[in-house]
Design an enzyme around this catalytic site. Structure first.
Site, PDB file in Angstrom:
ATOM      1  N   TRP A 168      22.526   0.553 -33.478  1.00  0.00           N
ATOM      2  CA  TRP A 168      21.593   0.992 -32.404  1.00  0.00           C
ATOM      3  C   TRP A 168      20.713   2.086 -32.434  1.00  0.00           C
ATOM      4  O   TRP A 168      19.734   2.143 -31.872  1.00  0.00           O
ATOM      5  CB  TRP A 168      22.512   1.815 -31.324  1.00  0.00           C
ATOM      6  N   ASN A 169      20.532   2.802 -33.847  1.00  0.00           N
ATOM      7  CA  ASN A 169      19.957   3.883 -34.257  1.00  0.00           C
ATOM      8  C   ASN A 169      18.184   3.257 -34.570  1.00  0.00           C
ATOM      9  O   ASN A 169      17.513   4.029 -34.331  1.00  0.00           O
ATOM     10  CB  ASN A 169      20.270   4.621 -35.418  1.00  0.00           C
ATOM     11  N   LYS A 205      23.637 -10.110 -33.287  1.00  0.00           N
ATOM     12  CA  LYS A 205      24.425  -9.775 -32.515  1.00  0.00           C
ATOM     13  C   LYS A 205      24.208  -8.192 -32.725  1.00  0.00           C
ATOM     14  O   LYS A 205      24.508  -7.322 -33.515  1.00  0.00           O
ATOM     15  CB  LYS A 205      25.959  -9.664 -32.912  1.00  0.00           C
ATOM     16  N   ALA A 253      23.879  -4.064 -31.518  1.00  0.00           N
ATOM     17  CA  ALA A 253      24.705  -3.103 -31.128  1.00  0.00           C
ATOM     18  C   ALA A 253      24.878  -2.964 -29.542  1.00  0.00           C
ATOM     19  O   ALA A 253      23.652  -3.190 -28.878  1.00  0.00           O
ATOM     20  CB  ALA A 253      24.553  -1.566 -31.440  1.00  0.00           C
ATOM     21  N   SER A 301      28.353   0.910 -40.060  1.00  0.00           N
ATOM     22  CA  SER A 301      29.171   2.174 -40.826  1.00  0.00           C
ATOM     23  C   SER A 301      30.096   1.408 -41.740  1.00  0.00           C
ATOM     24  O   SER A 301      30.195   0.212 -41.822  1.00  0.00           O
ATOM     25  CB  SER A 301      30.268   2.527 -39.679  1.00  0.00           C
ATOM     26  N   GLU A 304      24.131  -2.947 -45.593  1.00  0.00           N
ATOM     27  CA  GLU A 304      23.769  -1.476 -45.632  1.00  0.00           C
ATOM     28  C   GLU A 304      24.639  -0.796 -44.866  1.00  0.00           C
ATOM     29  O   GLU A 304      24.568  -0.804 -43.587  1.00  0.00           O
ATOM     30  CB  GLU A 304      22.540  -1.638 -44.759  1.00  0.00           C
ATOM     31  N   LEU A 305      25.393   0.134 -45.491  1.00  0.00           N
ATOM     32  CA  LEU A 305      26.458   1.069 -44.839  1.00  0.00           C
ATOM     33  C   LEU A 305      25.882   2.370 -44.907  1.00  0.00           C
ATOM     34  O   LEU A 305      24.778   2.727 -44.898  1.00  0.00           O
ATOM     35  CB  LEU A 305      27.574   0.801 -45.693  1.00  0.00           C
ATOM     36  N   CYS A 360      20.954   6.369 -41.556  1.00  0.00           N
ATOM     37  CA  CYS A 360      21.783   6.557 -42.705  1.00  0.00           C
ATOM     38  C   CYS A 360      20.994   7.330 -43.891  1.00  0.00           C
ATOM     39  O   CYS A 360      21.677   7.450 -44.998  1.00  0.00           O
ATOM     40  CB  CYS A 360      22.210   5.005 -43.073  1.00  0.00           C
ATOM     41  N   GLU A 398      29.152  11.420 -42.976  1.00  0.00           N
ATOM     42  CA  GLU A 398      27.878  11.171 -42.421  1.00  0.00           C
ATOM     43  C   GLU A 398      27.876  11.901 -41.053  1.00  0.00           C
ATOM     44  O   GLU A 398      28.393  11.742 -39.887  1.00  0.00           O
ATOM     45  CB  GLU A 398      27.608   9.936 -42.020  1.00  0.00           C
ATOM     46  N   SER A 451      11.625   4.527 -46.755  1.00  0.00           N
ATOM     47  CA  SER A 451      11.620   3.173 -45.936  1.00  0.00           C
ATOM     48  C   SER A 451      10.235   2.700 -46.054  1.00  0.00           C
ATOM     49  O   SER A 451       9.296   3.253 -45.741  1.00  0.00           O
ATOM     50  CB  SER A 451      12.197   3.349 -44.638  1.00  0.00           C
TER      51      SER A 451
HETATM   52  P1  ADP Z   1      27.855   2.844 -35.595  1.00  0.00           P
HETATM   53  O1  ADP Z   1      28.954   3.882 -36.185  1.00  0.00           O
HETATM   54  O2  ADP Z   1      26.634   3.394 -36.074  1.00  0.00           O
HETATM   55  O3  ADP Z   1      27.889   2.406 -34.245  1.00  0.00           O
HETATM   56  P2  ADP Z   1      29.160   0.274 -36.353  1.00  0.00           P
HETATM   57  O4  ADP Z   1      29.619   0.230 -37.638  1.00  0.00           O
HETATM   58  O5  ADP Z   1      30.245   0.810 -35.373  1.00  0.00           O
HETATM   59  O6  ADP Z   1      28.098   1.656 -36.410  1.00  0.00           O
HETATM   60  O7  ADP Z   1      28.194  -0.732 -35.552  1.00  0.00           O
HETATM   61  C1  ADP Z   1      27.357  -1.477 -36.031  1.00  0.00           C
HETATM   62  C2  ADP Z   1      27.449  -2.758 -35.596  1.00  0.00           C
HETATM   63  O8  ADP Z   1      28.514  -3.255 -35.867  1.00  0.00           O
HETATM   64  C3  ADP Z   1      27.204  -2.871 -34.109  1.00  0.00           C
HETATM   65  O9  ADP Z   1      26.366  -4.306 -33.796  1.00  0.00           O
HETATM   66  C4  ADP Z   1      28.592  -2.885 -33.638  1.00  0.00           C
HETATM   67  O10 ADP Z   1      28.626  -3.598 -32.556  1.00  0.00           O
HETATM   68  C5  ADP Z   1      28.928  -3.907 -34.742  1.00  0.00           C
HETATM   69  N1  ADP Z   1      30.579  -3.916 -34.820  1.00  0.00           N
HETATM   70  C6  ADP Z   1      31.340  -2.937 -34.785  1.00  0.00           C
HETATM   71  N2  ADP Z   1      32.677  -3.385 -35.049  1.00  0.00           N
HETATM   72  C7  ADP Z   1      32.536  -4.656 -35.432  1.00  0.00           C
HETATM   73  C8  ADP Z   1      33.551  -5.677 -35.773  1.00  0.00           C
HETATM   74  N3  ADP Z   1      34.721  -5.318 -35.825  1.00  0.00           N
HETATM   75  N4  ADP Z   1      33.000  -7.000 -36.129  1.00  0.00           N
HETATM   76  C9  ADP Z   1      31.654  -7.205 -35.599  1.00  0.00           C
HETATM   77  N5  ADP Z   1      30.874  -6.152 -35.468  1.00  0.00           N
HETATM   78  C10 ADP Z   1      31.248  -5.077 -35.156  1.00  0.00           C
END
Ligand code: ADP
Length: 493
Positions: free
Chosen positions: A166-167, A190, A192, A245, A266-267, A300, A397, A457
């Site tokens: 979402w960021n 897909k 956020a 994440s 990209e974590l 990030c 983070e 970037s």
């Molecule tokens: P943040 O902590 O920045 O919200 P996330 O890693 O939780 O980052 O989310 C990044 C993306 O991954 C979002 O689109 C979120 O909906 C999706 N996401 C979170 N959990 C899962 C999962 N178990 N499987 C697939 N996508 C996921």
């Protein structure tokens, strides 16, 4: 082509009231099969701004059906034509930057000028990959034994699942869609759950630019784990590109491993920002403000640890604290606002917890440090001095406008400290001695380094990290290759 909603939002400007809220599958807008919907919240007011279709696994598979059906035709479209469609999408996005930016502010919270900057940056990925679409090359060589020729070509990998955060709700999507489409892949996006409207508005832009039905599909959902695993277990899906994440990335890597799906990850990051005593301090302060405060500190690439060499520690912190404290915080659509709210209550509470833990270990709060009253998930710009090296704020983070400062006395020590974390996305170094700057840049365990620059970037550059910050690169030519496979043909004549 059948996209009345797209025409509507392009004609009227994409605002939260006109933006589409249904799933975009096979070039059509449709509700979730079970009729489910979820609310989108303005993080500055905590009020609902829209309700969006909530896809389940069946909807996601319908999106894979569409992407798989469109794949061979899209791969066969001439690269120049694929590039021209991307170029049109770039132009439309740039032309609609104001309304797209407004949409981003409403669902993400960042200030309008930054949202506008994001839209232009996001559009630039479409422009860059419009140009790269015609540069997918291969090699032709004689085998070392001289017995035959070796022809190597690059083919699109196939249907790709793109999971985005979402960021940067626009840029993290175009950074994946641009190279995927340029390479000849079709995609299921897909986004956020916090920022689905921007993703759907982008589907409008792409549809209007002439992207054929099925090539891009967008499924908004609150059931990300269910949707993600349904798509990843489908044998037609050959690629996963994820930004988010490290924790979720690790889980997705495990799932992808079951079918040996190619991944780009990209974590998280934990960027050190190193200021040497010979640095141009005004430039270093300006760079730190960008690296720390841009997008509310929710990136990030955000500076997570500010290391300042002893002789300039106080001078740097005085100037930096004054600049941080002067930031105007408020609703991102208000004139002059430079810092918006964080994305949600969890994000804000995590920031406060990290600050409190640092203070409990002796850190001094130079500005900020307390959640303000009132609606909205606001957290003030915060600077912490003398942060203890064992504070969790230096290992996690932060994802908020908080700058922990640490004093250092020699180069080897600061390199060791900078590298002593699990992440390695980006690092920033400020010094007038370019020789030292390059030596330090080479020694830092990170995929990217900003040398006298607080922003790295660029759509033309390979963005990505080492260690637990990820796998693969996005942007540049490397980003395109992530969506291709080499095919080697041993040729005898
Ligand atoms: P943040 O902590 O920045 O919200 P996330 O890693 O939780 O980052 O989310 C990044 C993306 O991954 C979002 O689109 C979120 O909906 C999706 N996401 C979170 N959990 C899962 C999962 N178990 N499987 C697939 N996508 C996921």
């Amino acid at each position: 082509m059948g996209c009345p909603v797209a025409r509507l939002c392009y004609d009227r400007g994409v605002s939260s009231s006109a933006a589409p809220t249904d799933l975009y599958i096979d070039g059509r807008w449709r509700p979730a099969a079970d009729g489910g919907r979820f609310d989108v919240i303005d993080p500055a007011t905590e009020k609902r701004i829209a309700s969006v279709a909530d896809a389940d696994a069946a909807d996601a598979i319908a999106a894979v059906d569409a992407a798989a059906a469109a794949q061979p035709t899209w791969a066969a479209v001439a690269p120049r034509q694929r590039g021209e469609i991307l170029r049109r999408a770039y132009e439309r996005m740039a032309a609609g930057a104001d309304s797209l930016a407004e949409l981003i502010v409403r669902e993400n919270g960042k200030p309008l000028p930054e949202a506008r900057g994001e839209v232009l940056y996001a559009a630039d990925f479409l422009r860059w990959y419009a140009e790269e679409a015609v540069r997918i090359d291969g090699t032709f060589a004689t085998a070392p034994a001289g017995t035959n020729r070796m022809l190597v070509l690059r083919q699109p990998i196939g249907v790709a699942l793109l999971i985005t955060p979402w960021n940067l709700p626009a840029a993290m999507i175009t950074r994946k869609i641009g190279p995927a489409l340029a390479a000849g892949c079709t995609v299921v996006v897909k986004p956020a759950e916090q920022t689905p409207l921007t993703a759907l508005a982008l589907a409008c832009v792409l549809d209007e630019a002439g992207v054929p039905p099925g090539v891009v599909n967008v499924v908004t959902t609150t059931q990300s784990a269910k949707v993600g695993s349904a798509v990843l277990t489908d044998a037609r899906v050959r690629k996963l590109s994820f930004t988010g994440s490290t924790e979720v990335g690790r889980r997705l890597l495990e799932q992808a491993a079951r079918r040996v799906v190619k991944t780009s990850m990209e974590l998280g990051g934990n960027a050190p920002f190193i200021v040497f005593a010979d640095a141009d301090l005004d430039a270093a302060v300006a760079g730190a403000m960008i690296a720390k405060m841009r997008h509310n500190g929710e990136t990030c690439t955000a500076a997570n640890r500010i290391y300042i060499e002893e002789p300039v520690y106080d001078a740097f912190l005085d100037r930096f604290t004054a600049a941080a404290a002067a930031l105007k915080m408020g609703h991102g659509l208000e004139a002059g606002v430079q810092l918006g709210p964080l994305i949600d209550a969890d994000g804000r509470d995590k920031v406060q917890r990290l600050v409190d833990a640092a203070v409990a270990r002796g850190a001094r709060v130079l500005t900020g440090g307390r959640v303000p009253r009132g609606p909205g998930f606001f957290y003030p710009p915060t600077v912490l001095a003398e942060v203890d090296s064992d504070s969790p704020i230096l290992c996690e983070e932060i994802f908020g406008p908080v700058a922990p400062a640490i004093r250092f006395r020699d180069t080897d020590t600061v390199i060791r400290a900078a590298n002593a974390v699990d992440h390695g996305l980006v690092a920033y170094v400020y010094t007038r001695d370019l020789g030292r700057g390059l030596r330090v840049a080479e020694a830092l365990e990170s995929g990217m380094v900003g040398l006298n620059r607080g922003l790295v970037s660029d759509p033309a550059a390979p963005f990505g990290g080492v260690k637990q910050s990820g796998i693969g690169r996005e942007g540049g030519h490397d980003g395109l290759l992530e969506y291709t496979e080499s095919k080697y043909i041993a040729l005898e004549f």
